[in-house]
Motif scaffolding. Structure first.
Motif: not given
Lengths: 241, 241
Positions: A15-16, A53-61
């Motif tokens: 993510l970072l 990590a990509l799932r997190v970014l997808e969640t954050l739109g």
DNA sequence: CACCGAGTATGGTCAGACCATACTTTAGGA
DNA sequence: TCCTAAAGTATGGTCTGACCATACTCGGTG
């Protein structure tokens, strides 16, 4: 000893790095991220961690993934904070971490601000009181939503277009952040709005309110618009006023 | 043909089931979710998919995972929407999907509302104008932040306590949703706030503003508090007014 | 030139293994 | 009896490698 902070997990490192890459390389909406396998190799982690990590970014739109090949495939940068905000609020309400009172008070703040700004925007673009002068799709959407509410047969349908109406006001304010919060708020409390309409039974008062809100905004009457939305909320949730 | 909607992915099914379980079983903050392996078996998906769903929930501030064994281990329900909001706003700013203007306008709306509500809360709890009467930790935190700002040597330190001061106002309003949004907003725009302080050079005007804000709130002067925060924002971002 | 099929790169999913952590239980000794 | 240390075990964290579905790309064929 020290080390109180939990050791950063692999996906957090990803993510970072991705966020750093976005801000350093000046990536924009529409740009593509490297593929999952490539990213995993570059960052020396497994593909599973990259995917988390990509799932997190997808969640954050922030990213949107498409399978297949070609220019549209892979993880491309987007910007849809709306659904993330909605999920956030809905789950917080579900966990009773926020009271309905707090949410509706917040909504009232947003509604008053949006109505005021929308009316002032009308006044700016057309100093003479000519109706229907908003630049964005605001007034069209507002008018359309009002019409759809007249034809609504169920509380669900009514609330659906009621949300569209109030989101249109927020969008007419010209502030996308406020509009996104408004949309998320209304989506998250959709269930409670339907209950409120069912409790009222008759929607005629609400529909009259909508006309008054629409009229005050399109005529550039900021003070009147603030008063109109305040009265409207009081009609919808009398128990909270 | 039909099927326009992308086939729901495995982790999305897990999300639905977990959210349903939260609302149906009336799970509360502090309750535990089944372990990853158990959840995977129950929902007939792989553990990787369960983990992706848990990562989403963690991003939304709904669960918090702890390794090891015992009552504290596993995925327990929490409610920390703040960090999710912060990440959301920071990334949206990074992607230039929101303009600084929109963010600061939104902040002004939040500040005015918070200051007004905080002042009214003081007036409700103590009709006589006696100083220092807020029930929550609001005034203590405000006073502490003001003191820390006097001692701040760098712009970073100053902004750090400036954020604490303004978040304390929002918390004194009694609305946790507004407070969460305020905190997220300030954290996300921390970088720009530091730049603004550096541009100003002298923080004496800002510090005087803080005293006036604090005085108007603790004396229950709602109108004065609104005016004080508005003036303060104008001092901090003169180019936007 | 138009069409169609093989090739291929992408995300989506799974199974299984191993590690680090931290509580639980048990065996041993004072 | 009680305390302590070791073994046991359930948890999340990570990795590997494989396979599938999708959808573009390229080349051959009519």
């Amino acid at each position: 000893m020290a080390d109180k902070a939990r050791r950063t997990r692999a996906f957090e490192e990803v993510l970072l790095q991705v966020e750093r890459r976005i801000s350093d390389d000046g990536l924009r909406v529409g740009d593509r991220l490297p593929g999952e396998r490539q990213l995993a190799e570059q960052l020396k982690v497994s593909r599973a961690s990259v995917r988390e990590a990509l799932r997190v970014l997808e969640t954050l739109g922030v990213v949107s993934s498409q399978a297949g090949r070609g220019p549209d495939a892979g993880a491309i940068l987007t910007s849809r904070p709306d659904s993330a905000l909605t999920d956030l609020l809905r789950l917080s309400l579900g966990l009773s971490s926020l009271s309905l009172r707090e949410v509706i008070d917040t909504r009232l703040m947003l509604e008053r601000w949006s109505a005021e700004q929308a009316a002032q925007a009308v006044r700016r673009t057309s100093p003479d009181p000519s109706p229907g002068a908003l630049s964005a799709s605001g007034p069209d959407a507002m008018t359309r939503a009002i019409g759809a509410m007249e034809a609504a047969a169920t509380a669900e349908e009514f609330v659906e277009h009621d949300i569209a109406f109030h989101v249109a006001i927020a969008e007419a304010s010209g502030n996308r952040l406020v509009a996104a919060v408004m949309r998320a708020l209304r989506d998250a409390m959709r269930r409670y709005a339907i209950e409120a309409v069912d409790r009222l039974g008759d929607t005629s008062v609400l529909r009259e309110d909508h006309h008054r809100i629409h009229n005050t905004i399109t005529s550039g009457d900021a003070a009147g618009a603030i008063d109109a939305v305040t009265t409207h909320l009081a009609h919808a949730y009398p128990e909270l006023f």
